[in-house]
Scaffold this active site. Structure first.
Site, mmCIF file in Angstrom:
data_model
loop_
_atom_site.group_PDB
_atom_site.id
_atom_site.type_symbol
_atom_site.label_atom_id
_atom_site.label_comp_id
_atom_site.label_asym_id
_atom_site.label_seq_id
_atom_site.Cartn_x
_atom_site.Cartn_y
_atom_site.Cartn_z
ATOM 1 N N LYS A 11 60.592 23.155 -96.965
ATOM 2 C CA LYS A 11 59.670 22.870 -98.069
ATOM 3 C C LYS A 11 59.244 21.412 -98.046
ATOM 4 O O LYS A 11 59.923 20.544 -97.467
ATOM 5 C CB LYS A 11 60.305 23.214 -99.419
ATOM 6 C CG LYS A 11 61.519 22.350 -99.821
ATOM 7 C CD LYS A 11 61.151 21.040 -100.517
ATOM 8 C CE LYS A 11 62.383 20.208 -100.845
ATOM 9 N NZ LYS A 11 62.058 18.829 -101.298
ATOM 10 N N GLY A 99 64.830 15.723 -96.570
ATOM 11 C CA GLY A 99 64.014 15.957 -97.755
ATOM 12 C C GLY A 99 63.228 17.248 -97.693
ATOM 13 O O GLY A 99 62.283 17.454 -98.465
ATOM 14 N N GLY A 102 66.575 21.856 -95.822
ATOM 15 C CA GLY A 102 67.058 22.675 -94.715
ATOM 16 C C GLY A 102 68.358 23.399 -95.028
ATOM 17 O O GLY A 102 68.500 24.593 -94.737
ATOM 18 N N ASP A 137 67.755 23.269 -104.893
ATOM 19 C CA ASP A 137 66.575 23.753 -104.163
ATOM 20 C C ASP A 137 66.699 25.210 -103.728
ATOM 21 O O ASP A 137 65.714 25.793 -103.269
ATOM 22 C CB ASP A 137 66.334 22.890 -102.918
ATOM 23 C CG ASP A 137 65.742 21.533 -103.248
ATOM 24 O OD1 ASP A 137 65.101 21.410 -104.312
ATOM 25 O OD2 ASP A 137 65.914 20.601 -102.443
#
Length: 292
Positions: A11, A99, A102, A137
C-alpha cells in the site's frame, strides 16, 4: 483443500495526517490509502503436526513469532483449536521496513488463506477484527483498493476506484522506525496538513491531476530532515515527469505518480543509476483491466 496461494498487495499513503493521541497512547490518524500492483505471494500448506513453519525468500526477515505472518497463523490455530499445523512460504516483492505495510500484507494473506484452507467461515469484518490485534494496517490490507482510514487505521471507508496511473517506487537502503517517526512528530507537530477534502474530491471525480496535487504526509518532514535523500528522490521524480511525489507511511519509500509508462520507466532508470535508492519499481495505481 490441502494447499492455497494468496497474493497480497503493498500500500501507499496518498495522505497521512495525525489528529491527536488517544488515552492509550496510540495516535489518532486520518489517511487515504491505496493498494498498488506490487505483491507478496504466500503459499500455505496443511500439515499433520500441530505447529507453524515459516520460510521467506529474504534472509533478513524473522521466521518465528516476530513475523506477523507467523502470529496470524498462531492466532487462528489457537482460537479455533485446529488439530493440524501449517507451512507458510512467503515470496517477497514488497520492500521491507518501507512504509508499504509489507508485514501487515503478509499477515492479511495468512488470515485469508487459513480462513479458506481450514474452512473457518469468517467474513471480512471478522477477519479485520482479528487482524487489528496484529497491526493497524492489517484491516486495510484485508480490504484492499482505496479507502479512508481513521482512528488507528481500523475505521475504513471504501472510496471510488482510482484512475489508472503508473507509480515509481523508490526505497533507499535504510529502514525508518515507525515509533521513532511518530515520537519526533510529537516533539514538533507539523503546521501544514494534508487537504483531505481536496483529495476526496479528486478521487470522487477520478481526476489523477487533482489527486497528485493533494498528496500530503505529515511524517515526511520528520523523516526528510533526518534523511534528506527522501527529498532528493522526490525532486528527481518530478524533474523526470512525475505529477507529484510523496513519501509513504513513516518512510523511507517515495512514490511518484506518472500518466505515461515511458516517463515512469525513464525516471526508474535515472533513480536506479543515481544510487539514491536500492529498490526501485514501476507499478500500477488504480483500476486496470485484467492482463493490462
Amino acid at each position: 483443500m490441502e494447499k492455497i496461494t494468496v497474493r497480497v498487495p503493498g500500500k501507499i499513503n496518498l495522505t497521512l495526517d495525525i489528529l491527536g493521541r488517544f488515552a492509550n497512547g496510540y495516535h489518532d490518524l486520518q489517511m487515504v490509502m491505496s493498494s498498488v500492483s506490487l505483491y507478496d505471494e504466500i503459499t500455505l500448506v496443511k500439515k499433520e503436526e500441530k505447529n507453524i513453519s515459516v520460510t521467506v525468500d529474504k534472509r533478513d526477515l524473522p521466521v518465528d513469532e516476530r513475523n506477523l505472518a507467523y502470529r496470524a497463523a498462531a492466532l487462528l490455530m489457537e482460537e479455533f483449536a485446529l488439530t493440524g499445523g501449517v507451512e507458510i512460504a512467503i515470496k517477497k516483492q514488497i520492500p521491507i521496513a518501507a512504509g508499504m505495510a509489507g508485514g501487515s500484507a503478509d499477515a492479511a494473506g495468512v488470515l485469508k488463506g487459513m480462513n479458506s484452507l481450514f474452512e473457518l467461515g469468517l467474513e471480512l469484518p471478522e477477519l479485520q477484527k482479528r487482524g487489528l490485534t496484529l497491526g493497524a494496517d492489517v484491516p486495510f490490507c484485508l480490504l484492499g483498493g482505496c479507502a479512508l482510514a481513521e482512528g488507528v487505521g481500523e475505521r475504513l471507508t471504501p472510496l471510488e476506484p482510482l484512475p489508472r496511473a503508473y507509480l515509481v517506487l523508490a526505497k533507499p537502503d535504510f529502514a525508518v522506525s515507525t515509533p521513532w517517526a511518530f515520537a519526533q512528530w510529537d516533539k514538533e507537530p507539523t503546521k501544514e496538513r494534508p487537504d483531505l477534502a481536496g483529495m476526496l474530491a479528486g478521487i470522487k471525480e477520478g481526476d489523477i491531476r487533482q489527486i497528485a496535487a493533494k498528496l500530503g504526509n505529515v511524517l515526511e518532514g520528520v523523516t526528510g530532515r533526518e534523511y534528506p535523500v527522501v527529498w532528493a528522490i522526490k525532486e528527481k521524480m518530478k524533474e523526470y515527469g512525475a505529477l507529484n511525489a510523496l513519501m509513504t507511511g513513516s518512510g523511507p519509500t517515495v512514490f511518484g505518480i506518472y500518466t505515461e509508462l515511458e516517463q515512469a520507466k525513464r525516471a526508474h532508470t535515472v533513480i536506479k543509476e543515481s544510487r539514491m535508492a536500492g529498490e526501485v519499481h514501476v507499478v500500477k495505481l488504480g483500476e486496470w483491466e485484467e492482463g493490462r
